[in-house]
Scaffold this active site. Structure first.
Site, PDB file in Angstrom:
ATOM      1  NE  ARG A  50      -2.443   1.175   3.617  1.00 20.46           N
ATOM      2  CZ  ARG A  50      -3.182   1.065   4.734  1.00 20.46           C
ATOM      3  NH1 ARG A  50      -4.482   0.830   4.641  1.00 20.46           N
ATOM      4  NH2 ARG A  50      -2.621   1.191   5.921  1.00 20.46           N
ATOM      5  CE  LYS A 149      -2.194   4.781   7.083  1.00 22.78           C
ATOM      6  NZ  LYS A 149      -3.296   5.431   7.771  1.00 22.78           N
ATOM      7  CD  GLU A 182     -11.686   6.585   5.422  1.00 21.24           C
ATOM      8  OE1 GLU A 182     -11.213   5.459   5.627  1.00 21.24           O
ATOM      9  OE2 GLU A 182     -11.023   7.504   4.913  1.00 21.24           O
TER      10      GLU A 182
HETATM   11  N1  PXG Z   1      -9.192   5.120   7.330  1.00 24.12           N
HETATM   12  C1  PXG Z   1      -8.280   6.069   7.606  1.00 24.12           C
HETATM   13  C2  PXG Z   1      -8.514   7.461   7.147  1.00 24.12           C
HETATM   14  C3  PXG Z   1      -7.119   5.723   8.316  1.00 24.12           C
HETATM   15  O1  PXG Z   1      -6.201   6.659   8.588  1.00 24.12           O
HETATM   16  C4  PXG Z   1      -7.919   3.437   8.441  1.00 24.12           C
HETATM   17  C5  PXG Z   1      -9.038   3.846   7.725  1.00 24.12           C
HETATM   18  C6  PXG Z   1      -7.759   1.992   8.798  1.00 24.12           C
HETATM   19  O2  PXG Z   1      -6.748   1.393   7.986  1.00 24.12           O
HETATM   20  P1  PXG Z   1      -5.816   0.230   8.523  1.00 24.12           P
HETATM   21  O3  PXG Z   1      -4.925  -0.087   7.366  1.00 24.12           O
HETATM   22  O4  PXG Z   1      -5.069   0.747   9.726  1.00 24.12           O
HETATM   23  O5  PXG Z   1      -6.706  -0.912   8.871  1.00 24.12           O
HETATM   24  C7  PXG Z   1      -6.934   4.386   8.746  1.00 24.12           C
HETATM   25  C8  PXG Z   1      -5.714   4.005   9.529  1.00 24.12           C
HETATM   26  C9  PXG Z   1      -2.985   6.956  14.169  1.00 24.12           C
HETATM   27  C10 PXG Z   1      -3.378   5.767  13.385  1.00 24.12           C
HETATM   28  O6  PXG Z   1      -1.793   7.230  14.241  1.00 24.12           O
HETATM   29  C11 PXG Z   1      -4.149   5.908  12.254  1.00 24.12           C
HETATM   30  C12 PXG Z   1      -4.508   4.785  11.509  1.00 24.12           C
HETATM   31  C13 PXG Z   1      -4.078   3.542  11.910  1.00 24.12           C
HETATM   32  C14 PXG Z   1      -3.280   3.415  13.037  1.00 24.12           C
HETATM   33  C15 PXG Z   1      -2.932   4.537  13.798  1.00 24.12           C
HETATM   34  O7  PXG Z   1      -3.875   7.616  14.706  1.00 24.12           O
HETATM   35  N2  PXG Z   1      -5.284   4.996  10.413  1.00 24.12           N
END
Ligand code: PXG
Length: 288
Positions: A50, A149, A182
């Protein structure tokens, strides 16, 4: 704490980037948030894939190969003697002149931080979370693909601020058309008549690694799952709802904007998926 920074492991106090780095000046860069569970990095290959795709989308040359990135990520955990951690892998456009032009930034910068993450308190996993819908809309894929991301998180940060103002820890962000995209840092699922439903990336969702794990769990356990356009109505009238993210894992949602969802308690499919997810993080993964 040791931080990996452009090929070296440096003390956290020395882990500094330039004020001319375009990651800082313009949010020009990409990142991943990854979990280490009992010495295993969960779905590292998927995260690196990703990351590579995010970089490709913004025409950022990856400074390291997949194998080098994988080694640097594992080594950062080893150097810090960690068994459980949150890993933040960041690639910035690097140092350049003032002005947007990324082609004037000759060398991207890469750093990897492995540290602790503050999770939602256990009571929310037991009793469920109350979330709200915030006024700030998710940036549409035509403006910036939600699958990238990137270091531009202001849209989500505005959502997070609004959630806090409304007394909630997480919030639903709708897209321009008013469909559920989301949450600010989590994907969303609902259960409707035994079926799992989640918005597609085309509606403004990140293709979450936890989300894709849930899709695998649904397939393996025979729970039907579809990507659909969801409105708030579909959440109000859902039997169950939960959020997924590398930080949150799988967290039940029992209220939206003060309305009770289902029975008001974490439902059986949510509990099943959460248990399966926790089992998988122990089995799957790259040993550091
Ligand atoms: N949507 C958004 C906008 C995110 O930033 C997810 C969905 C979930 O994706 P994953 O691949 O983690 O299943 C995210 C992920 C933080 C932090 O530092 C942010 C995320 C994940 C872990 C920690 O606040 N965002």
């Amino acid at each position: 704490m040791k931080v990996y920074l452009d090929g070296k492991f440096v003390d956290s106090a020395e882990a500094k980037v330039s004020v001319f780095d375009h990651g800082l000046l313009y949010g020009d860069g990409v990142f991943e948030g990854i979990r280490l569970y009992d010495g295993n990095i969960f779905r590292l290959e998927e995260h690196l894939e990703r990351l590579e795709n995010s970089a490709k989308a913004i025409m950022l040359q990856m400074p390291l190969s997949r194998a080098e990135l994988s080694w640097a990520t594992c080594e950062t955990c080893r150097q810090n003697g960690l068994r459980d951690a949150y890993i933040r892998l960041v690639i910035t456009r690097g140092v350049g002149d003032l002005g947007l032009a990324p082609w004037l930034c000759p060398k991207p910068s890469i750093f990897i931080i492995a540290g602790k993450i503050s999770l939602y308190p256990q009571e929310y996993y037991d009793n469920g979370l109350g979330i709200v819908t915030v006024p700030t809309r998710r940036i549409g894929p035509a403006a910036l693909p939600s699958t990238v991301k990137s270091l531009n998180y202001l849209n989500n940060i505005l959502g997070k601020i609004e959630a806090k103002q409304f007394g909630a820890l997480e919030a639903i962000m709708l897209n321009d058309q008013g469909y559920v995209a989301e949450c600010t840092a989590d994907n969303i699922f609902v259960v409707h008549k035994g079926e799992l439903l989640t918005p597609a990336a085309s509606q403004g969702a990140l293709k979450g690694i936890t989300r894709s794990t849930i899709i695998d769990i649904a397939q393996a356990t025979g729970i039907p799952l579809r990507e659909v356009d969801l409105t708030r109505y579909d959440i109000w009238c859902a039997d169950e709802c939960f959020l997924t993210g590398s930080g949150a894992e799988v967290i039940p949602v029992v209220k939206l904007d003060g309305r009770v969802i289902g029975t008001g308690k974490p439902g059986p499919i949510t509990q099943r998926v959460l248990a399966d997810f926790r089992a998988r993080v122990k089995l799957e993964g790259t040993r550091i």
